[in-house]
Design a protein around this motif. Structure first.
Motif, PDB file in Angstrom:
ATOM      1  N   THR A   8      38.105  43.968  70.167  1.00 19.80           N
ATOM      2  CA  THR A   8      38.195  42.768  71.002  1.00 19.80           C
ATOM      3  C   THR A   8      38.944  41.433  70.255  1.00 19.80           C
ATOM      4  N   THR A   9      40.016  41.525  71.235  1.00 17.44           N
ATOM      5  CA  THR A   9      41.713  41.276  70.915  1.00 17.44           C
ATOM      6  C   THR A   9      42.307  40.212  71.847  1.00 17.44           C
ATOM      7  N   PRO A  10      43.219  39.995  72.216  1.00 21.24           N
ATOM      8  CA  PRO A  10      43.326  39.746  73.400  1.00 21.24           C
ATOM      9  C   PRO A  10      44.105  40.487  73.997  1.00 21.24           C
ATOM     10  N   ASN A  11      44.882  41.167  73.514  1.00 21.76           N
ATOM     11  CA  ASN A  11      45.506  42.544  73.954  1.00 21.76           C
ATOM     12  C   ASN A  11      45.225  43.696  74.761  1.00 21.76           C
ATOM     13  N   GLY A  12      43.586  43.720  74.016  1.00 27.05           N
ATOM     14  CA  GLY A  12      42.270  44.993  74.095  1.00 27.05           C
ATOM     15  C   GLY A  12      41.587  43.516  75.390  1.00 27.05           C
ATOM     16  N   ARG A  51      48.909  50.392  66.444  1.00 26.14           N
ATOM     17  CA  ARG A  51      48.014  49.535  67.663  1.00 26.14           C
ATOM     18  C   ARG A  51      47.007  49.339  68.405  1.00 26.14           C
ATOM     19  N   ILE A  52      46.359  48.999  68.886  1.00 23.40           N
ATOM     20  CA  ILE A  52      45.161  48.519  69.832  1.00 23.40           C
ATOM     21  C   ILE A  52      46.058  47.792  70.601  1.00 23.40           C
ATOM     22  N   PRO A  53      45.878  48.147  72.434  1.00 20.31           N
ATOM     23  CA  PRO A  53      45.297  48.577  72.803  1.00 20.31           C
ATOM     24  C   PRO A  53      45.659  49.835  73.449  1.00 20.31           C
ATOM     25  N   GLU A  71      50.833  50.826  74.337  1.00 20.90           N
ATOM     26  CA  GLU A  71      51.820  48.290  74.920  1.00 20.90           C
ATOM     27  C   GLU A  71      51.062  48.140  75.717  1.00 20.90           C
ATOM     28  N   SER A  72      50.107  47.265  76.127  1.00 15.62           N
ATOM     29  CA  SER A  72      49.478  46.780  75.973  1.00 15.62           C
ATOM     30  C   SER A  72      49.827  46.222  77.919  1.00 15.62           C
ATOM     31  N   GLY A  73      51.348  45.995  78.129  1.00 15.37           N
ATOM     32  CA  GLY A  73      51.944  45.629  79.672  1.00 15.37           C
ATOM     33  C   GLY A  73      51.860  47.058  80.406  1.00 15.37           C
ATOM     34  N   GLY A 224      48.577  43.509  55.364  1.00 15.21           N
ATOM     35  CA  GLY A 224      49.611  44.339  54.223  1.00 15.21           C
ATOM     36  C   GLY A 224      50.136  45.442  54.088  1.00 15.21           C
ATOM     37  N   GLN A 225      50.469  45.348  55.799  1.00 20.01           N
ATOM     38  CA  GLN A 225      51.249  47.268  56.664  1.00 20.01           C
ATOM     39  C   GLN A 225      53.169  46.755  55.835  1.00 20.01           C
ATOM     40  N   ASP A 226      53.004  47.973  55.646  1.00 22.75           N
ATOM     41  CA  ASP A 226      54.592  48.584  55.747  1.00 22.75           C
ATOM     42  C   ASP A 226      54.556  50.082  56.297  1.00 22.75           C
TER      43      ASP A 226
HETATM   44  N1  LIG Z   1      53.308  44.750  71.639  1.00 26.06           N
HETATM   45  C1  LIG Z   1      51.489  45.722  71.442  1.00 26.06           C
HETATM   46  C2  LIG Z   1      50.832  44.433  70.865  1.00 26.06           C
HETATM   47  C3  LIG Z   1      48.968  45.186  70.644  1.00 26.06           C
HETATM   48  C4  LIG Z   1      48.399  44.025  69.128  1.00 26.06           C
HETATM   49  O1  LIG Z   1      49.201  43.194  68.266  1.00 26.06           O
HETATM   50  N2  LIG Z   1      47.299  44.231  68.864  1.00 26.06           N
HETATM   51  C5  LIG Z   1      46.538  44.330  67.682  1.00 26.06           C
HETATM   52  C6  LIG Z   1      45.476  43.719  68.225  1.00 26.06           C
HETATM   53  S1  LIG Z   1      46.205  42.176  69.635  1.00 26.06           S
HETATM   54  C7  LIG Z   1      46.978  45.638  66.953  1.00 26.06           C
HETATM   55  O2  LIG Z   1      45.811  46.394  67.028  1.00 26.06           O
HETATM   56  N3  LIG Z   1      46.596  45.318  65.249  1.00 26.06           N
HETATM   57  C8  LIG Z   1      46.498  46.240  64.547  1.00 26.06           C
HETATM   58  C9  LIG Z   1      47.059  46.068  63.124  1.00 26.06           C
HETATM   59  O3  LIG Z   1      48.088  44.608  62.926  1.00 26.06           O
HETATM   60  O4  LIG Z   1      47.320  47.109  62.570  1.00 26.06           O
HETATM   61  C10 LIG Z   1      50.798  45.725  73.312  1.00 26.06           C
HETATM   62  O5  LIG Z   1      51.457  44.866  73.382  1.00 26.06           O
HETATM   63  O6  LIG Z   1      50.536  46.323  73.042  1.00 26.06           O
END
Ligand SMILES: N[C@@H](CCC(=O)N[C@@H](CS)C(=O)NCC(=O)O)C(=O)O
Length: 231
Positions: A8-12, A51-53, A71-73, A224-226
């Protein structure tokens, strides 16, 4: 059926808005990014950037195996081409929509994301970083406001360019006074009033009513991701 790997985030929200607007049948698979679901091997097979979505289309336009898209785009472009909706077919109209889609993907999204990070999430309040992203968001709002001065939507009819930008325009959260941007304000209100957009946000509430960062554990998981998380 399209399977949407979603949180439930902007990209989702971009993708639930598209799916609700288009009427394409879909089902949601929640990926709780605050709990670390984005690192599960089965999700990484679909979305290697954790990353989602992401989507899985088991009925692609050409025969063969299901198609995974991250990649949402690209998901918006893929779904627009699949449905024939929200992307003009003529060269000029298509180019106009796609350049604004890429503007969102490369500019508004990442800059507003850093704005949220340094203003709301960073444990230290770093004035330089906060100011940098509030100003850059302000500049991008100015670009969008000017673009919308003489048109209803970003590029021609309502399109994937509008769908991509809408969830990332959140003036209250981004240190912006929306009254400085009257055309953007009118556009935002018009999109907010669309029934499909309202359904998309209502669906989000049924899946997760909480903020993405709600405690120290989710902060560690998200910030904290690497490289170890994708190994
Ligand atoms: N460029 C990617 C960015 C996606 C993105 O940043 N998703 C975030 C939520 S808005 C996410 O999945 N974060 C999980 C994380 O940081 O581990 C897209 O547009 O799909």
């Amino acid at each position: 059926m399209v399977e949407l790997q979603y949180w439930t985030t902007p990209n989702g929200h971009k993708i639930t808005i598209f799916l609700e607007e288009s009427g394409l049948p879909y089902r949601i698979v929640p990926v709780n990014i605050s709990a670390g679901d984005q690192f599960k091997p089965e999700f990484l097979k679909i979305s290697p950037n954790n990353r989602i979505p992401a989507i899985v289309d088991d009925d692609p336009a050409q025969p063969g195996a299901p198609i995974n898209v991250f990649e949402s785009g690209e998901i918006l472009l893929y779904l627009a081409e699949k449905t024939g909706k929200f992307l003009p077919k003529d060269l000029r109209g298509r180019t106009d929509v796609l350049q604004w889609l890429f503007w969102q993907m490369g500019g508004l999204g990442p800059m507003a994301g850093q704005n949220h990070h340094f203003s709301a999430y960073a444990p230290e309040k770093i004035p330089y970083a906060i100011d940098r992203y509030i100003k850059e968001t302000n500049r991008l709002y100015g670009v969008l406001n000017k673009r919308l001065a003489d048109r209803e939507f970003i590029a021609g009819d309502f399109s994937i360019a509008d769908i991509a930008s809408y969830p990332w325009v959140q003036p209250e959260r981004q240190g912006q006074n929306v009254d400085e941007f009257p055309h953007l304000k009118r556009w935002k209100a018009a999109i907010a009033s669309r029934p499909a957009v309202q359904r998309a946000y209502a669906i989000a509430k049924t899946i997760n009513p909480k903020p993405t960062i709600s405690d120290e554990k989710s902060r560690q998981i998200l910030f904290g991701q690497d490289q170890s998380v994708v190994k």
